[in-house]
Scaffold this motif. Structure first.
Motif, PDB file in Angstrom:
ATOM      1  N   ALA A 141     -42.558  35.295  58.823  1.00 47.20           N
ATOM      2  CA  ALA A 141     -42.822  34.538  57.598  1.00 47.20           C
ATOM      3  C   ALA A 141     -44.211  34.887  57.077  1.00 47.20           C
ATOM      4  O   ALA A 141     -45.162  35.022  57.830  1.00 47.20           O
ATOM      5  N   ALA A 183     -49.318  24.223  49.705  1.00 41.20           N
ATOM      6  CA  ALA A 183     -48.322  25.271  49.922  1.00 41.20           C
ATOM      7  C   ALA A 183     -46.919  24.753  49.636  1.00 41.20           C
ATOM      8  O   ALA A 183     -46.638  23.568  49.771  1.00 41.20           O
ATOM      9  N   VAL A 184     -46.058  25.690  49.246  1.00 42.21           N
ATOM     10  CA  VAL A 184     -44.648  25.427  49.010  1.00 42.21           C
ATOM     11  C   VAL A 184     -43.857  26.349  49.932  1.00 42.21           C
ATOM     12  O   VAL A 184     -44.072  27.568  49.916  1.00 42.21           O
ATOM     13  N   ASN A 185     -42.981  25.784  50.740  1.00 40.68           N
ATOM     14  CA  ASN A 185     -42.126  26.595  51.599  1.00 40.68           C
ATOM     15  C   ASN A 185     -40.936  27.089  50.801  1.00 40.68           C
ATOM     16  O   ASN A 185     -40.315  26.317  50.064  1.00 40.68           O
ATOM     17  N   LEU A 186     -40.627  28.369  50.949  1.00 37.86           N
ATOM     18  CA  LEU A 186     -39.495  28.967  50.247  1.00 37.86           C
ATOM     19  C   LEU A 186     -38.263  28.846  51.147  1.00 37.86           C
ATOM     20  O   LEU A 186     -38.100  29.608  52.092  1.00 37.86           O
ATOM     21  N   THR A 187     -37.438  27.865  50.852  1.00 38.80           N
ATOM     22  CA  THR A 187     -36.303  27.542  51.722  1.00 38.80           C
ATOM     23  C   THR A 187     -34.963  28.010  51.168  1.00 38.80           C
ATOM     24  O   THR A 187     -33.962  27.894  51.856  1.00 38.80           O
ATOM     25  N   GLU A 223     -47.316  33.999  54.253  1.00 35.11           N
ATOM     26  CA  GLU A 223     -47.903  33.068  53.295  1.00 35.11           C
ATOM     27  C   GLU A 223     -48.516  33.900  52.174  1.00 35.11           C
ATOM     28  O   GLU A 223     -49.416  34.694  52.408  1.00 35.11           O
ATOM     29  N   ASP A 279     -40.804  32.290  53.890  1.00 37.59           N
ATOM     30  CA  ASP A 279     -42.182  32.504  53.453  1.00 37.59           C
ATOM     31  C   ASP A 279     -42.697  31.237  52.776  1.00 37.59           C
ATOM     32  O   ASP A 279     -41.954  30.283  52.551  1.00 37.59           O
ATOM     33  N   SER A 280     -43.962  31.265  52.409  1.00 37.71           N
ATOM     34  CA  SER A 280     -44.527  30.156  51.643  1.00 37.71           C
ATOM     35  C   SER A 280     -45.440  30.697  50.553  1.00 37.71           C
ATOM     36  O   SER A 280     -45.949  31.813  50.644  1.00 37.71           O
ATOM     37  N   LEU A 281     -45.610  29.885  49.518  1.00 34.99           N
ATOM     38  CA  LEU A 281     -46.557  30.180  48.452  1.00 34.99           C
ATOM     39  C   LEU A 281     -47.731  29.225  48.620  1.00 34.99           C
ATOM     40  O   LEU A 281     -47.540  28.009  48.714  1.00 34.99           O
ATOM     41  N   TYR A 282     -48.920  29.773  48.656  1.00 31.55           N
ATOM     42  CA  TYR A 282     -50.133  28.962  48.786  1.00 31.55           C
ATOM     43  C   TYR A 282     -50.821  28.956  47.430  1.00 31.55           C
ATOM     44  O   TYR A 282     -51.250  30.005  46.937  1.00 31.55           O
TER      45      TYR A 282
END
Length: 134
Positions: free
Chosen positions: A28, A100-104, A30, A61-64
């Motif tokens: 994953a 942060a936003v988790n990409l689920t 960020e 992944d996540s968006l910060y």
């Protein structure tokens, strides 16, 4: 005391599953939206589109979003709201930065700042999240 011989336990299969799980979790990424510029009014209109085009986004992944508290926010919106900078009634997912936003889920995702004038000055980013390969 536990009698281990009573368990039907296959160590090679267990280790393979453990390694696969760890590899998935470690893969994953960020993504810092805007890299060093962070989440702010962009220097030019295509800034966030260009930033997104340089990255590959995957489920997990996540968006910060890096911004100073009370200067911006983050809302995930449908494409129509993204295109028209429609901010009324949208759900803000990060009110106080950074966050942060988790990409689920895979597919297109659209994010805007709902602070007055932000979206109109192109503080918005659209990404495509690749489906999970696991």
């Amino acid at each position: 005391m536990i009698n281990m011989s009573s368990f039907n336990f296959n160590i090679p299969i267990f280790l393979a599953l453990l390694v696969a799980t760890m590899a998935f979790q470690c893969s994953a990424t960020e993504h810092v939206v805007g890299d060093n510029d962070g989440w702010s009014n962009p220097r030019y209109p295509e800034f966030y589109a260009e930033w997104a085009s340089l990255h590959t986004f995957n489920v997990g992944d996540s968006l910060y979003f890096n911004f100073i508290e009370d200067t911006h926010d983050v809302a995930e919106v449908p494409q129509e709201a993204y295109d028209q900078c429609h901010t009324e009634g949208v759900k803000i997912i990060i009110k106080i930065g950074p966050g942060a936003v988790n990409l689920t889920s895979s597919g297109a995702h659209h994010y805007i700042s709902t602070h007055e004038g932000d979206c109109e000055t192109h503080q918005k980013v659209a990404i495509y999240v690749q489906p999970s390969s696991v």
